[in-house]
Every structure is written in structure tokens, then in C-alpha cells.
Design an enzyme around this catalytic site. Structure first.
Site, PDB file in Angstrom:
ATOM      1  N   LYS A   1       0.811  -1.224   0.000  1.00  0.00           N
ATOM      2  CA  LYS A   1       0.000   0.000   0.000  1.00  0.00           C
ATOM      3  C   LYS A   1       0.841   1.269   0.000  1.00  0.00           C
ATOM      4  O   LYS A   1       0.459   2.269  -0.583  1.00  0.00           O
ATOM      5  CB  LYS A   1      -1.020   0.000   1.129  1.00  0.00           C
ATOM      6  CG  LYS A   1      -0.449   0.061   2.511  1.00  0.00           C
ATOM      7  CD  LYS A   1      -1.553  -0.186   3.540  1.00  0.00           C
ATOM      8  CE  LYS A   1      -0.982  -0.258   4.927  1.00  0.00           C
ATOM      9  NZ  LYS A   1      -1.798  -1.052   5.832  1.00  0.00           N
TER      10      LYS A   1
ATOM     11  N   ARG B   1      -8.957  -2.028  16.073  1.00  0.00           N
ATOM     12  CA  ARG B   1      -9.389  -1.689  14.724  1.00  0.00           C
ATOM     13  C   ARG B   1     -10.211  -2.896  14.270  1.00  0.00           C
ATOM     14  O   ARG B   1     -11.127  -3.284  14.988  1.00  0.00           O
ATOM     15  CB  ARG B   1      -8.195  -1.340  13.822  1.00  0.00           C
ATOM     16  CG  ARG B   1      -8.595  -0.390  12.697  1.00  0.00           C
ATOM     17  CD  ARG B   1      -7.436  -0.022  11.784  1.00  0.00           C
ATOM     18  NE  ARG B   1      -6.895  -1.189  11.091  1.00  0.00           N
ATOM     19  CZ  ARG B   1      -5.841  -1.127  10.273  1.00  0.00           C
ATOM     20  NH1 ARG B   1      -5.226   0.021  10.064  1.00  0.00           N
ATOM     21  NH2 ARG B   1      -5.392  -2.216   9.662  1.00  0.00           N
TER      22      ARG B   1
HETATM   23  C1  LIG Z   1      -0.937  -1.850   6.478  1.00  0.00           C
HETATM   24  C2  LIG Z   1      -1.268  -3.155   7.040  1.00  0.00           C
HETATM   25  C3  LIG Z   1      -0.230  -4.065   7.305  1.00  0.00           C
HETATM   26  C4  LIG Z   1       1.224  -3.735   7.105  1.00  0.00           C
HETATM   27  O1  LIG Z   1       1.686  -2.908   8.143  1.00  0.00           O
HETATM   28  P1  LIG Z   1       3.222  -2.486   8.263  1.00  0.00           P
HETATM   29  O2  LIG Z   1       3.305  -1.848   9.593  1.00  0.00           O
HETATM   30  O3  LIG Z   1       3.507  -1.565   7.138  1.00  0.00           O
HETATM   31  O4  LIG Z   1       4.031  -3.718   8.186  1.00  0.00           O
HETATM   32  C5  LIG Z   1      -0.594  -5.312   7.796  1.00  0.00           C
HETATM   33  N1  LIG Z   1      -1.878  -5.640   8.021  1.00  0.00           N
HETATM   34  C6  LIG Z   1      -2.897  -4.791   7.777  1.00  0.00           C
HETATM   35  C7  LIG Z   1      -4.296  -5.233   8.049  1.00  0.00           C
HETATM   36  C8  LIG Z   1      -2.621  -3.519   7.278  1.00  0.00           C
HETATM   37  O5  LIG Z   1      -3.634  -2.678   7.034  1.00  0.00           O
END
Ligand SMILES: *Cc1c(COP(=O)(O)O)cnc(C)c1O
Length: 364
Positions: free
Chosen positions: A36, A131
Site C-alpha cells: 500500500k 481496529r
Molecule cells: C498496512 C497493514 C499491514 C502492514 O503494516 P506495516 O506496519 O507496514 O508492516 C498489515 N496488516 C494490515 C491489516 C494492514 O492494514
């Protein structure tokens, strides 16, 4: 090349992912690469695939579609639990999604049946960060219903940390996830192939735990791209923290007073700021602003300090560097600044060090 731009050192990203694979692999954990922050940029994503990462994950379906259409060969996982209004696309363009709502799962099932396909799902468990996630006590009832839904395959369960509540994973929370997995398998006579324990915030837990329990997957973005864990943002040993460099140009450089003069009102950001009188100073303006990047998340590599910013300008203290019009300033970016900058149409993305990496597709 057009400025501002971000230099993306693809060799450093390839190195980071290789190291992380080795590190987490040493205790049986596979990493799912999270795209992302790069907005699904296919040239960068192709490095991740080249490093034999089985699944690419993104929170935005648009990014997944972009990567697929560019010919990236991978399984794709949707990270943000699907909206009801999206389920048709989710089934069409992704292989796996994270889920926490039965009504959404029922709709996914409907479209999977209609498309004669099987959509894989991972159920998220709430472990305190508050969340997405199903409360642990409700897992049995949810799984019971999910197993009845044709067109869906329950691939596993997962949890997420340090996103909303700033709550990190620890031995107790991970043990809870592990025992939920094992109990579900026993109760429903199923096999959960993925138990996804979290994200870049799981690094310290991983390092300190002798036994990772049932966790065999982590979804990792920040550590791959910025070389840091996500609880305290400390650099991870042997990783590059400077794979991305934001470069911008000086458009004014002058001696001016340090304190704005005249009658004082709100600034461009709606704030009323106070300034100290420090006499005349060398100030410069950079051609970049809040429209391009989250200014609070960038740190100059040169000896200049950010004094403030509006939507298209950043004003810096130029006393020590004495930069002239046309000179450039380089910045490191934190995760949010990088996310916004790479998704800004005003910033050129310049992939460098491509020879370091054999697997980069020649696409941009
Ligand atoms: C963005 C996201 C991740 C990755 O998080 P990082 O801290 O960049 O490794 C993993 N799981 C979910 C559900 C996310 O939204």
C-alpha cells in the site's frame, strides 16, 4: 528530471526483503509483502515477487487491479476488510481477503458462487488494538457460519497490532491467537493454513520469543521499505532505512527577518503561530508543500531546518547550508509521508539501482 521526485533504490528494497525473509523464516514465518505504501507501483512490486514472496497484500483494490493489469504474477490479498459495496470487485480481482463481518462474507460467497470461483478468507481476531477484528468469544459462532458458505474457503485467522490503539503484540496475545487457531481446528475438524500474527510491529515480539506458537505469517510493509519496526520505529539490523529519497528544489534564497512583521492572523493552515525574534537569517523556499507530502513526516538530510509549510511551499532555515536558487534538498520520509508522496501525481518516481535487481520488470 522533473522535481520534486522520489528516488527509489530498488536494490536496497530487494536487499531488505531478502534479509526479512531470512530473519522471519528462521522461525518458520513467511512474510506477505504489503504494497500500500508504494500505491501498488508495478515496477517496485515486481521486486517483491522476484524475491519469491507468495502473496502481495494491499488495502486498496485499485492498487491490486493496477498490479494485476501490469502482469504481476502473484496471489493478491485485500488487507482492508471489504465494504459491502465492493464485494463483487473483491471476488473478481483478489484471491484472499481479511474479514470480520458475516454479512460481508455472505455477499462474498454469493459472488464467488456466481463467478464459479473460490474466494479465500482470513478471519481477523480482535486482540486489543481495536481496529478490525471479531471478538475472541464470537469466533466459534462466526466460523460455524462461514463454514456453511459455499464459494468461500476459510484459509486462516489473523490479528493486527499498533494501528489504531498503539497496542503491541506480546507473548500472551500471540498465545491467545494460537490457541484460538488450535481450538477452531479441533472443534470444526478443519485445518487453518495461515495464522497471520500481525505486521511490522511484531518485530520485537519475534526477536524475543523462543516459541512463535502457531504464527506462520506476518504482513509486512514498513520494514521492507523503510527498514524499521513499527512500535518504536527503530532501525532493524542489516536493513537499509534510506531506500527512498525525496528531492526538491530551492526557488528562493534570501536574507530576511526571522519574525513575520505586521498585524497577526491565521496562516494557510488555519493556525496562529508565534515566532521568536532572532534577527536576520538566511531563508529559502522549496517548491513542494502539503499537497505533495506530509511535511511533518520528512527529515532533511542536509543541515537545514523546516520553518513551516503551506500547500505548495516549504520554508527552511538556510543559515548553515547557504543553498542557492536551483540547488536541491534531500529528505528521508516516514511511512505516512512516503505513502502520500508516492501517491501524489506531482512527484516524479525515479527508480534507481535497477541493475542490482534482476527481477525488475521494465514497467513503471
Ligand atoms: C498496512 C497493514 C499491514 C502492514 O503494516 P506495516 O506496519 O507496514 O508492516 C498489515 N496488516 C494490515 C491489516 C494492514 O492494514
Amino acid at each position: 528530471m522533473k522535481l520534486p521526485r522520489i528516488d527509489v533504490d530498488i536494490g536496497k528494497i530487494a536487499h531488505n526483503i531478502q534479509q526479512l525473509k531470512g530473519l522471519y523464516g528462521s522461525k518458520g514465518i513467511k512474510i506477505t509483502a504489503v504494497t500500500k505504501v508504494i500505491g501498488g507501483n508495478p515496477a517496485i512490486a515486481s521486486v517483491l515477487v522476484g524475491k519469491d514472496i507468495g502473496i502481495l497484500a494491499d488495502s486498496r483494490i485499485e492498487n491490486i487491479v493496477k498490479m494485476r493489469k501490469s502482469g504481476i504474477q502473484s496471489k493478491f490479498l485485500l488487507l482492508r476488510t471489504p465494504a459491502l459495496s465492493q464485494v463483487e470487485e473483491v471476488v473478481a480481482y483478489t484471491d484472499i481477503s481479511l474479514n470480520s463481518e458475516l454479512v460481508v462474507l455472505q455477499e462474498l460467497s454469493k459472488y464467488a458462487i456466481r463467478n464459479k470461483t473460490v474466494h479465500e478468507v482470513i478471519l481477523m481476531v480482535e486482540l486489543g488494538d481495536l481496529r478490525e477484528g471479531i471478538m475472541p468469544l464470537e469466533m466459534n459462532d462466526t466460523v460455524k457460519e462461514v463454514l456453511k458458505l459455499r464459494g468461500l474457503s476459510l484459509m486462516g485467522i489473523g490479528s493486527n497490532f499498533a494501528c489504531f490503539g498503539g497496542i503491541g503484540p506480546d507473548e500472551d496475545k500471540i498465545n491467545e491467537l494460537s490457541s484460538i487457531a488450535t481450538n477452531l481446528e479441533t472443534k470444526f475438524k478443519i485445518v487453518l493454513t495461515i495464522v497471520s500474527g500481525g505486521n511490522s510491529a511484531n518485530y520485537h515480539w519475534f526477536k524475543s520469543s523462543k516459541n512463535v506458537g502457531r504464527i506462520n505469517n506476518l504482513r509486512v510493509g514498513e520494514s521492507i521499505f523503510l527498514g524499521r519496526e513499527a512500535l518504536c520505529r527503530t532501525p532493524i539490523q542489516n536493513l537499509y532505512t534510506d531506500a527512498f529519497t525525496l528531492v526538491t528544489e530551492v526557488i528562493e534564497s534570501k536574507m530576511k527577518p526571522s519574525k513575520p512583521y505586521g498585524k497577526s492572523y491565521q496562516d494557510a493552515n488555519g493556525e496562529i503561530r508565534e515566532f521568536k525574534e532572532k534577527g536576520l537569517m538566511n531563508r529559502a523556499i522549496l517548491a513542494m508543500g502539503g499537497q505533495d507530502v506530509e511535511v511533518s513526516g520528512i527529515v532533511p538530510r542536509q543541515d537545514v531546518a523546516i520553518l513551516g509549510a503551506s500547500s505548495d511551499h516549504i520554508v527552511i532555515n538556510n543559515t548553515k547550508s547557504n543553498l542557492k536558487v536551483g540547488d536541491t534538498v534531500e529528505f528521508d520520509l516516514n511511512y505516512n509521508a512516503l505513502l502520500r508522496a508516492l501517491n501524489s501525481s506531482y512527484i516524479t518516481k525515479n527508480i534507481i539501482n535497477i541493475n542490482e535487481c534482476k527481477n525488475v520488470l521494465q514497467i513503471s
